[in-house]
Design a protein around this motif. Structure first.
Motif, PDB file in Angstrom:
ATOM      1  N   VAL A  36     -20.489 -91.026-102.781  1.00 13.42           N
ATOM      2  CA  VAL A  36     -21.611 -91.746-102.199  1.00 13.42           C
ATOM      3  C   VAL A  36     -22.843 -90.860-102.343  1.00 13.42           C
ATOM      4  N   HIS A  54     -14.378 -90.011 -97.192  1.00 14.41           N
ATOM      5  CA  HIS A  54     -15.397 -90.854 -97.811  1.00 14.41           C
ATOM      6  C   HIS A  54     -16.127 -91.700 -96.765  1.00 14.41           C
ATOM      7  N   LYS A  60     -20.003 -91.949 -96.210  1.00 14.60           N
ATOM      8  CA  LYS A  60     -20.641 -93.254 -96.364  1.00 14.60           C
ATOM      9  C   LYS A  60     -21.451 -93.624 -95.123  1.00 14.60           C
TER      10      LYS A  60
END
Length: 347
Positions: free
Chosen positions: A311, A329, A333
């Motif tokens: 990201v 993640h 994010k």
């Protein structure tokens, strides 16, 4: 005595006339005949140009166009005009000008990159060589040529490798296309084909994946890492889930490649397009843009790692945060979503 004077007078008149004639000849052929102040002027002569076209083009550059025309006729240039780019240097005489226009066609640098469509490529090339964009696009859309060389409608653009090339300005659309095929075949040598095969990809699939890498990051030093991430996803049978492919699919679906999309929305992920990598597994059917050579090299020489998520890094703009697990993640994010919401970017 009287006769001698008459003969002498005739000789003197003849010498004067001869001198004037010789001076005029010298002046027409060898005297400087330029009136521009720059060190040189560039002249672009079309392939179908007439001597009248050439004369009109040179008129702002010459002191005496008529004397140029006389020398051009005498040296046979009038019936032997050739298209191309020519240079006239300051202080040139008519003789040198004609010689330059007759035999000194100089090449031009043609460069292109980051084109998303063949239409935009045609426009870019037409600004640099003689053929117009419609002529070029017509050749780019000839299916037989591309099909016989291993391309289809989706992969055609992969044949045009972005770089700087030398061409004569009057190169035809056909010759340009032929040269691009030669450059493509030269680039895809045995070593690169072997590297592509090692990744389980064909050359055209490499270009398609490279186009995603190119769109995902402008940072050349990060491209091998991004390439490695997408290759990891392919090997695991995961969807690529690349936002740039959704943006391309939206543009293609709307027919408007000038559409500006800064943020992919959840509803966009539902678009039924083979380019939507949130919906379909594998590499898209063709490139979503013309990737830089650095992006192609990144796919052929990826960084070895276990990352499968990434990201945008809001703490180091232009780069990304990478993760090996979904939990890691999601934390990355969440930080990105907070930032993008704070920027009021809705589309």
């Amino acid at each position: 005595m009287y006769i001698k004077k008459i003969l002498l007078l005739i000789v003197l008149v003849g010498l004067i006339i001869g001198g004037v004639f010789a001076y005029n000849v010298y002046d027409a052929i060898f005297a400087p005949n330029t009136k521009f102040n720059n060190p040189e002027a560039h002249v672009y002569i079309k392939s179908d140009a007439s001597i009248a076209d050439v004369s009109k083009m040179l008129e702002p550059l010459l002191n005496n166009t008529q004397s140029f025309m006389k020398v051009a006729e005498r040296k046979g240039y009038v019936s032997n005009i050739k298209g191309g780019k020519y240079v006239i240097t300051k202080g040139m005489n008519n003789n040198d000008i004609v010689n330059s226009l007759r035999s000194n066609n100089i090449p031009v640098k043609v460069s292109f990159n980051n084109q998303e469509t063949l239409a935009s490529l045609a426009g870019r090339i037409s600004a640099q060589i003689e053929p117009d964009s419609l002529t070029l696009l017509s050749l780019f859309n000839e299916d037989d040529f591309f099909k016989s060389n291993g391309f289809n409608d989706d992969t055609k653009i992969a044949m045009f490798l972005p770089n700087s090339y030398e061409f004569f300005w009057n190169t035809s659309a056909e010759k340009f296309r032929e040269r691009m095929l030669k450059e493509y075949n030269r680039f895809w040598n045995d070593e690169r084909k072997s590297k592509a095969k090692a990744q389980g990809l064909t050359p055209n699939e490499v270009v398609a994946l490279s186009s995603i890498v190119h769109k995902e990051t402008a940072k050349i030093d990060e491209r091998p890492r991004v390439a490695g991430l997408y290759l990891n996803r392919l090997k695991k049978g995961m969807k690529l889930q690349a936002d740039p492919t959704v943006i391309f699919a939206l543009k293609k679906h709307s027919g408007n490649f000038d559409l500006v999309i800064k943020r992919v929305l959840y509803k966009d992920l539902e678009l039924d397009s083979p380019y939507n990598t949130y919906k379909y597994r594998g590499v898209p059917p063709g490139p979503i843009t013309m990737p830089d050579i650095s992006a192609i090299n990144a796919v052929l020489n990826p960084e070895k790692h276990d990352y499968i998520y990434m990201v945008a890094n809001v703490e180091n703009f232009g780069y990304h945060k990478f993760a090996k697990s979904g939990a890691q993640h999601n934390r990355n994010k969440a930080q990105y979503i907070r930032w993008i919401n704070s920027q009021n970017i809705n589309r």
